[in-house]
Design a protein around this motif. Structure first.
Motif, PDB file in Angstrom:
ATOM      1  N   ILE A  30      70.283  14.152 116.194  1.00  0.00           N
ATOM      2  CA  ILE A  30      70.547  15.394 116.908  1.00  0.00           C
ATOM      3  C   ILE A  30      69.785  16.558 116.273  1.00  0.00           C
ATOM      4  CG2 ILE A  30      72.600  15.898 115.533  1.00  0.00           C
ATOM      5  CD1 ILE A  30      71.999  16.710 119.293  1.00  0.00           C
ATOM      6  N   LEU A  31      69.534  16.456 114.958  1.00  0.00           N
ATOM      7  CA  LEU A  31      68.807  17.528 114.259  1.00  0.00           C
ATOM      8  C   LEU A  31      67.361  17.627 114.742  1.00  0.00           C
ATOM      9  CD1 LEU A  31      70.077  16.997 110.585  1.00  0.00           C
ATOM     10  CD2 LEU A  31      70.866  18.667 112.278  1.00  0.00           C
ATOM     11  N   SER A  32      66.837  16.536 115.298  1.00  0.00           N
ATOM     12  CA  SER A  32      65.462  16.548 115.786  1.00  0.00           C
ATOM     13  C   SER A  32      65.293  17.422 117.019  1.00  0.00           C
ATOM     14  CB  SER A  32      65.013  15.115 116.113  1.00  0.00           C
ATOM     15  OG  SER A  32      65.166  14.263 114.998  1.00  0.00           O
ATOM     16  N   PHE A  33      66.416  17.799 117.630  1.00  0.00           N
ATOM     17  CA  PHE A  33      66.359  18.616 118.843  1.00  0.00           C
ATOM     18  C   PHE A  33      66.924  20.017 118.619  1.00  0.00           C
ATOM     19  CE2 PHE A  33      66.434  14.186 119.978  1.00  0.00           C
ATOM     20  CZ  PHE A  33      65.410  14.081 120.918  1.00  0.00           C
ATOM     21  N   LEU A  34      67.184  20.334 117.358  1.00  0.00           N
ATOM     22  CA  LEU A  34      67.624  21.679 116.997  1.00  0.00           C
ATOM     23  C   LEU A  34      66.428  22.482 116.495  1.00  0.00           C
ATOM     24  CD1 LEU A  34      70.999  20.952 115.162  1.00  0.00           C
ATOM     25  CD2 LEU A  34      70.613  21.577 117.572  1.00  0.00           C
ATOM     26  N   PRO A  35      66.350  23.761 116.825  1.00  0.00           N
ATOM     27  CA  PRO A  35      65.173  24.557 116.442  1.00  0.00           C
ATOM     28  C   PRO A  35      65.119  24.836 114.942  1.00  0.00           C
ATOM     29  CG  PRO A  35      66.831  25.963 117.462  1.00  0.00           C
ATOM     30  CD  PRO A  35      67.320  24.555 117.614  1.00  0.00           C
ATOM     31  N   ASN A  36      63.895  24.830 114.400  1.00  0.00           N
ATOM     32  CA  ASN A  36      63.683  25.289 113.036  1.00  0.00           C
ATOM     33  C   ASN A  36      62.263  25.830 112.905  1.00  0.00           C
ATOM     34  OD1 ASN A  36      61.781  23.235 111.845  1.00  0.00           O
ATOM     35  ND2 ASN A  36      63.484  21.846 112.318  1.00  0.00           N
ATOM     36  N   THR A  37      62.033  26.632 111.903  1.00  0.00           N
ATOM     37  CA  THR A  37      60.759  27.340 111.773  1.00  0.00           C
ATOM     38  C   THR A  37      59.603  26.400 111.419  1.00  0.00           C
ATOM     39  OG1 THR A  37      61.316  27.869 109.466  1.00  0.00           O
ATOM     40  CG2 THR A  37      61.824  29.521 111.141  1.00  0.00           C
ATOM     41  N   ASN A  38      59.879  25.338 110.664  1.00  0.00           N
ATOM     42  CA  ASN A  38      58.810  24.394 110.325  1.00  0.00           C
ATOM     43  C   ASN A  38      58.260  23.720 111.572  1.00  0.00           C
ATOM     44  OD1 ASN A  38      58.980  24.880 107.566  1.00  0.00           O
ATOM     45  ND2 ASN A  38      60.493  23.268 107.229  1.00  0.00           N
ATOM     46  N   ALA A  39      59.147  23.362 112.479  1.00  0.00           N
ATOM     47  CA  ALA A  39      58.712  22.734 113.720  1.00  0.00           C
ATOM     48  C   ALA A  39      57.917  23.712 114.572  1.00  0.00           C
ATOM     49  CB  ALA A  39      59.923  22.222 114.497  1.00  0.00           C
ATOM     50  N   LEU A  40      58.361  24.966 114.630  1.00  0.00           N
ATOM     51  CA  LEU A  40      57.631  25.975 115.403  1.00  0.00           C
ATOM     52  C   LEU A  40      56.225  26.164 114.845  1.00  0.00           C
ATOM     53  CD1 LEU A  40      57.643  28.076 117.664  1.00  0.00           C
ATOM     54  CD2 LEU A  40      58.571  29.726 116.030  1.00  0.00           C
ATOM     55  N   SER A  41      56.097  26.150 113.517  1.00  0.00           N
ATOM     56  CA  SER A  41      54.789  26.273 112.881  1.00  0.00           C
ATOM     57  C   SER A  41      53.897  25.085 113.232  1.00  0.00           C
ATOM     58  CB  SER A  41      54.948  26.375 111.362  1.00  0.00           C
ATOM     59  OG  SER A  41      53.697  26.412 110.714  1.00  0.00           O
ATOM     60  N   ALA A  42      54.470  23.876 113.202  1.00  0.00           N
ATOM     61  CA  ALA A  42      53.701  22.678 113.538  1.00  0.00           C
ATOM     62  C   ALA A  42      53.250  22.704 114.993  1.00  0.00           C
ATOM     63  CB  ALA A  42      54.534  21.426 113.266  1.00  0.00           C
ATOM     64  N   THR A  43      54.111  23.153 115.875  1.00  0.00           N
ATOM     65  CA  THR A  43      53.751  23.264 117.284  1.00  0.00           C
ATOM     66  C   THR A  43      52.618  24.262 117.478  1.00  0.00           C
ATOM     67  OG1 THR A  43      55.970  22.684 118.057  1.00  0.00           O
ATOM     68  CG2 THR A  43      54.582  23.905 119.583  1.00  0.00           C
ATOM     69  N   SER A  44      52.711  25.383 116.792  1.00  0.00           N
ATOM     70  CA  SER A  44      51.672  26.404 116.899  1.00  0.00           C
ATOM     71  C   SER A  44      50.323  25.872 116.412  1.00  0.00           C
ATOM     72  CB  SER A  44      52.071  27.639 116.095  1.00  0.00           C
ATOM     73  OG  SER A  44      51.117  28.669 116.251  1.00  0.00           O
ATOM     74  N   ILE A  45      50.339  25.126 115.299  1.00  0.00           N
ATOM     75  CA  ILE A  45      49.107  24.525 114.785  1.00  0.00           C
ATOM     76  C   ILE A  45      48.523  23.551 115.802  1.00  0.00           C
ATOM     77  CG2 ILE A  45      48.229  22.888 113.070  1.00  0.00           C
ATOM     78  CD1 ILE A  45      50.147  24.176 111.045  1.00  0.00           C
ATOM     79  N   ALA A  46      49.377  22.686 116.345  1.00  0.00           N
ATOM     80  CA  ALA A  46      48.902  21.695 117.306  1.00  0.00           C
ATOM     81  C   ALA A  46      48.339  22.357 118.556  1.00  0.00           C
ATOM     82  CB  ALA A  46      50.044  20.740 117.672  1.00  0.00           C
ATOM     83  N   MET A  47      49.047  23.340 119.089  1.00  0.00           N
ATOM     84  CA  MET A  47      48.589  24.018 120.291  1.00  0.00           C
ATOM     85  C   MET A  47      47.282  24.756 120.049  1.00  0.00           C
ATOM     86  SD  MET A  47      50.603  23.081 122.606  1.00  0.00           S
ATOM     87  CE  MET A  47      49.867  24.125 123.873  1.00  0.00           C
ATOM     88  N   HIS A  48      47.129  25.310 118.843  1.00  0.00           N
ATOM     89  CA  HIS A  48      45.876  25.969 118.476  1.00  0.00           C
ATOM     90  C   HIS A  48      44.717  24.984 118.578  1.00  0.00           C
ATOM     91  CE1 HIS A  48      43.031  28.485 116.259  1.00  0.00           C
ATOM     92  NE2 HIS A  48      42.757  27.415 115.526  1.00  0.00           N
ATOM     93  N   GLU A  49      44.935  23.759 118.117  1.00  0.00           N
ATOM     94  CA  GLU A  49      43.881  22.742 118.169  1.00  0.00           C
ATOM     95  C   GLU A  49      43.583  22.317 119.600  1.00  0.00           C
ATOM     96  OE1 GLU A  49      42.079  21.817 115.493  1.00  0.00           O
ATOM     97  OE2 GLU A  49      43.247  23.407 114.535  1.00  0.00           O
TER      98      GLU A  49
END
Length: 254
Positions: A223-242
Motif C-alpha cells: 500500500i505504501l507504493s501508492f502513497l505519495p512521497n517526495t523521492n518518488a516525485l523527484s524520480a518521476t520528474s527525472i524520468a519525464m525530463h528524459e
C-alpha cells in the motif's frame, strides 16, 4: 540566449505541469465550472500519480533498463583509439569543503565510475560540460580538477562549451576526430543513457554505453507504493525530463 525548451520545460514536468493545470482550472472556475473541475481534478490526480513509487519507478525502469551494465570482457580489443567520455551532471557549492564550487554529487559519481573503468581498462578519460546559467566555471574544468585531486587521473582533453547533452555530442564530434578517437564509452546515469545515445548518433565514432547510477528499489509492492512521497516525485520528474528531452531531440531533427 536561453532556449525556448528551457522556458517551457518547468511547465511540462511535475510539479510544474500540475500547477499549470490548477491555474487553468482556477481561471476557468469563474466562467466554465464543469471544465474547470476537469482541470482541477486532473491536477490533483496527476500530482498524486507522479508522487507514488509505483508510477515513478516504472517510469525510471523504462529508461535505465534499456542498456545493460558494461561488461569489461566486452571492451573492444583495439583500445589505442578508444576513450571514456564522462558527461556532466551538474555543479554545486560544497559547504563542507569551504564553500568551494565543484561538481554535483551526480557528476562526482559519474567520475568515480569513469575512474574505475580507467583503472580496469587503461582507457583515457575525456570530460564534457560547459558553463551553464549562473555557474562560476565550466563543468569540464571542475571535473578535471576532481579527477586529478581525488583520483590522481589526468584527462585526455575536455569539452567545455556545451549547454546540454545535444551540445556535448555536437562539440565532441570534431574533437574526437582531431584526436583520432573512433570508439567512446559514454559514462552517465542509466536513466540518462537513452537520451545520450540518441544525441550521440552519427558523430563519426562507435558509441558504447557505460551506464551507472541505477535507481534500486524493492519490487514487492505494498500500500505504501501508492502513497505519495517526495523521492518518488523527484524520480518521476527525472524520468519525464528524459522522455520530453528525447521528444524534443526528435522534433529538432525533423
Amino acid at each position: 540566449m536561453i532556449s525556448p525548451y528551457y522556458l517551457l520545460q518547468p511547465w511540462l514536468l511535475p510539479p510544474g505541469c500540475n500547477i499549470l493545470l490548477a491555474i487553468i482550472g482556477l481561471i476557468l472556475y469563474f466562467y466554465k465550472r464543469p471544465q474547470a473541475k476537469i482541470f482541477l481534478y486532473a491536477s490533483l490526480l496527476t500530482l498524486w500519480l507522479a508522487s507514488t513509487p509505483f508510477v515513478a519507478y516504472h517510469l525510471i525502469e523504462g529508461l535505465q533498463n534499456v542498456y545493460p551494465v558494461l561488461a569489461l570482457d566486452k571492451i573492444y580489443p583495439d583500445t589505442s583509439r578508444a576513450a571514456i567520455v564522462v558527461l556532466g551532471g551538474g555543479s554545486d557549492i560544497n559547504i563542507e569543503r569551504g564553500n568551494i564550487y565543484t561538481v554535483s554529487d551526480a557528476t562526482f559519481n559519474r567520475l568515480g565510475y569513469a575512474a574505475y573503468l580507467h583503472k580496469k581498462t587503461g582507457l583515457p578519460i575525456i570530460v564534457s560540460g560547459g558553463k551553464t546559467h549562473g555557474a562560476q566555471s565550466a563543468e569540464a574544468d571542475l571535473m578535471q580538477t576532481v579527477l586529478q585531486h581525488d583520483f590522481n587521473i589526468t584527462t585526455l582533453f575536455k569539452e567545455d562549451q556545451s549547454f546540454n547533452t545535444a551540445d556535448e555530442a555536437k562539440f565532441l564530434a570534431p574533437m574526437l576526430k582531431e584526436h583520432q578517437i573512433d570508439t567512446i564509452y559514454i559514462v552517465t546515469n542509466a536513466w540518462h543513457m537513452p537520451r545520450s545515445l540518441y544525441a550521440f548518433r552519427g558523430i563519426g565514432a562507435r558509441v558504447v554505453p557505460a551506464p551507472m547510477g541505477y535507481n534500486v528499489y524493492d519490487h514487492h509492492y505494498t500500500i505504501l507504493s501508492f502513497l505519495p512521497n517526495t523521492n518518488a516525485l523527484s524520480a518521476t520528474s527525472i524520468a519525464m525530463h528524459e522522455y520530453v528531452g528525447m521528444i524534443w531531440y526528435r522534433f529538432k531533427r525533423v
